[in-house]
Design a protein around this motif. Structure first.
Motif, short mmCIF file in Angstrom:
data_model
loop_
_atom_site.label_atom_id
_atom_site.label_comp_id
_atom_site.label_asym_id
_atom_site.label_seq_id
_atom_site.Cartn_x
_atom_site.Cartn_y
_atom_site.Cartn_z
N MET A 386 -29.38 -87.34 33.75
CA MET A 386 -29.03 -86.36 32.73
C MET A 386 -28.74 -87.10 31.43
N ALA A 387 -29.50 -86.79 30.39
CA ALA A 387 -29.31 -87.47 29.10
C ALA A 387 -29.93 -86.64 27.99
N ALA A 469 -20.92 -94.40 19.59
CA ALA A 469 -20.57 -92.99 19.63
C ALA A 469 -21.53 -92.22 20.54
N ILE A 470 -22.82 -92.54 20.49
CA ILE A 470 -23.79 -91.87 21.37
C ILE A 470 -23.50 -92.22 22.82
N ALA A 471 -23.19 -93.51 23.07
CA ALA A 471 -22.90 -93.94 24.44
C ALA A 471 -21.69 -93.19 24.99
N ARG A 472 -20.65 -93.08 24.20
CA ARG A 472 -19.44 -92.40 24.66
C ARG A 472 -19.65 -90.90 24.81
N ALA A 473 -20.53 -90.33 23.97
CA ALA A 473 -20.83 -88.91 24.11
C ALA A 473 -21.53 -88.63 25.43
N HIS A 474 -22.19 -89.66 25.99
CA HIS A 474 -22.82 -89.54 27.31
C HIS A 474 -21.87 -89.90 28.44
N GLY A 475 -20.60 -90.15 28.12
CA GLY A 475 -19.64 -90.54 29.14
C GLY A 475 -19.76 -92.00 29.54
N GLY A 476 -20.44 -92.78 28.72
CA GLY A 476 -20.64 -94.20 29.03
C GLY A 476 -20.11 -95.10 27.94
N ASP A 477 -20.67 -96.29 27.84
CA ASP A 477 -20.24 -97.25 26.82
C ASP A 477 -21.36 -98.25 26.61
N VAL A 478 -21.21 -99.06 25.56
CA VAL A 478 -22.21 -100.08 25.24
C VAL A 478 -21.48 -101.41 25.09
N ARG A 479 -22.09 -102.47 25.62
CA ARG A 479 -21.48 -103.80 25.57
C ARG A 479 -22.51 -104.80 25.06
N THR A 493 -24.62 -98.27 29.33
CA THR A 493 -24.41 -97.79 30.69
C THR A 493 -23.78 -96.40 30.66
N PHE A 494 -24.35 -95.46 31.44
CA PHE A 494 -23.79 -94.11 31.45
C PHE A 494 -24.02 -93.48 32.83
N PRO A 495 -23.24 -92.46 33.17
CA PRO A 495 -23.39 -91.82 34.48
C PRO A 495 -24.78 -91.19 34.66
N ARG A 496 -25.27 -91.29 35.85
CA ARG A 496 -26.62 -90.76 36.12
C ARG A 496 -26.64 -89.23 36.04
N ASP A 497 -25.58 -88.58 36.51
CA ASP A 497 -25.52 -87.11 36.50
C ASP A 497 -24.33 -86.63 35.69
#
Length: 497
Positions: A386-387, A469-479, A493-497
């Motif tokens: 889901m993205a 901000a996009i990564a966090r809007a997907h419930g993830g983060d960027v490193r 990295t973000f949740p698959r569902d």
């Protein structure tokens, strides 16, 4: 009205200016009259210590010069000064060291000590009157207790905390409420050792020096701001002030202080400074970055209006289109920044999609934009997630643009898409100069760029902020990880569902 020179000359106290070694450079008429000497007999011919008795000269060598060198001033020093005819006069001296244009000199004032006798008699009379007030001590003590109670209520209302120093042992003592500053939920005894241990290690030496200075009978008192690491894991900023009171023999009588929690006000001031600085920088950079594409668009419009050939028109239209896209990207970045930082966050519309297919399409589009660069797409795993396709494309476009701008032109840029059981990882890798560790810590803040080698690439500096901000809007983060041996890798990295 008398001028400054006349005021100096006729001032009712003796005034001198000397070198740091004592040679007299300037003296007023009052002092000359007291000594029965002419100005010419003193200026450039006498040193200050030459006017003292033998005991005064010894004091000048052992105390006067070292104290002026360390403290920069002396006050209320009583010495005998020799008259021209040989008799001595007791005088009270004050001195201060000045520095101007890389030159040092001492300014000295003197008064005849007999004038002080009147002051001392008045002081004795005042002391006698003070002794007469002792009979009212009980009433004063009762009033003091009431005042102390009121003070404690005011301290609680102002979120202030008391501490003092045990004059006998030098140990600091804190009221039980100070435990709240140390992260404890309720008041409890706080020892000096417990409090000292809570001070942030980087602040301990500065706090120790401030306290030592205050206990050395300096008029400034104690004033220090430092951080406390609480038992609850919260770091608090406190302002601590205090004042020592000393006995006549120089020993400490008592020392009282107040603590104030300024964590929130410190944070608010820092945020206000950051906002002001960011706004100032943003206006300058946006003005510059919008000016270039708009100038190109206007120039293209003028050229098209002059009847260029078809081939030239196509070339000019290409420049106009490219410049318009640059301006549009800049505006879109500013809108995204406004939503992410000042609004409710970036909005994403997540739908079920194949991330490998999405990344493959993005790679095909980027290959057209960078025809001279090698782009490699690697995949691991299979399935859907889901993205928001447009936002993911924006995120990867930003990361790929940075990789192209700062990576080695001759090396490949690798985009990897990985599907795991619960998460999706999209990463961009390039070879080139590594990003310094101190830069990595703030790389995703606005107005920060990770350019390690003075690249000519220019941007507003919002790209990586929007990526996060996009990564966090997907419930993830960027490193990010970056080294010379492994290259630079940005991983989303973000949740698959």
């Amino acid at each position: 009205m008398p001028d400054a020179e006349q005021l100096f000359d006729e001032f009712p106290t003796g005034l001198l200016v000397t070198t740091v070694t004592g040679t007299i450079l300037k003296v007023n008429r009052t002092f000359c009259a007291w000594l029965g000497m002419e100005r010419a007999e003193l200026v450039g011919r006498k040193r200050l210590q030459d006017l003292f008795t033998m005991g005064g000269r010894i004091f000048h060598q052992t105390h006067w010069l070292p104290t002026l060198a360390m403290q920069g001033s002396l006050s209320e020093v009583k010495l005998d000064v020799c008259h021209k005819d040989g008799h001595t006069m007791p005088m009270m001296l004050n001195a201060i060291r000045r520095t101007k244009a890389h030159a040092c000199y001492d300014e000295i004032s003197m008064v005849v000590a007999e004038e002080r006798n009147k002051y001392e008699r008045e002081l004795l009379a005042a002391r006698k009157r003070a002794d007469e007030l002792v009979v009212k001590e009980r009433a004063v003590q009762a009033a003091l207790k009431v005042t102390q109670a009121r003070l404690r209520q005011a301290l609680r209302l102002g979120n202030l905390f008391l501490w003092d120093v045990d004059a006998a042992t030098g140990t600091r003592r804190y009221e039980d409420d100070v435990a709240r500053l140390l992260g404890y939920g309720a008041p409890q005894p706080v020892s000096g050792a417990l409090y000292a241990e809570a001070i942030a290690p980087d602040d301990r030496e500065g706090e120790r020096q401030a306290m030592e200075s205050a206990r050395a009978r300096t008029e400034e008192g104690y004033n220090c701001t430092y951080r406390l690491r609480g038992a609850d894991g919260v770091e608090r900023t406190v302002a601590s002030i205090g004042q020592g009171f000393f006995n006549d023999d120089g020993t400490l009588a008592y020392f009282v202080g107040v603590l104030s929690d300024i964590t929130e006000s410190t944070r608010e001031r820092a945020q206000a400074r950051d906002r002001a600085l960011f706004a100032e920088q943003m206006v300058g950079i946006v003005s510059h970055d919008l000016r270039n594409p708009l100038s190109a668009i206007l120039m293209g419009a003028r050229l098209l209006g002059h009847g260029e050939t078809a081939e030239n028109k196509l070339r000019v239209l290409g420049h106009v289109n490219s410049s318009a896209q640059r301006a549009q990207r800049l505006i879109e970045e500013l809108l995204d920044f406004t939503l992410a930082r000042l609004g409710r966050g970036l909005a994403v519309t997540r739908v079920r999609l194949d991330p490998h297919a999405l990344v493959a399409r993005i790679v095909d589009e980027l290959a057209l934009s960078f025809p001279d660069r090698q782009i490699v797409h690697r995949t691991h795993g299979a399935g859907e997630c889901m993205a928001d396709a447009d936002r993911v494309a924006q995120l990867l476009g930003n990361l790929m643009g940075n990789a192209m701008a700062y990576g080695k032109p001759e090396s490949a840029v690798t985009l990897t898409s990985v599907l795991r059981e619960d998460t999706v990882v999209l990463s961009v890798h390039n070879w080139g100069e590594p990003i310094a560790p101190e830069v990595q810590a703030s790389l995703f803040e606005p107005m920060v760029r990770g350019d390690p080698g003075g690249s000519s690439a220019r941007s507003v500096g919002l790209g990586l902020f929007i990526v996060r901000a996009i990564a966090r809007a997907h419930g993830g983060d960027v490193r990010v990880s970056s080294s010379r041996a492994d290259g630079t890798i940005f991983s989303f990295t973000f949740p698959r569902d």
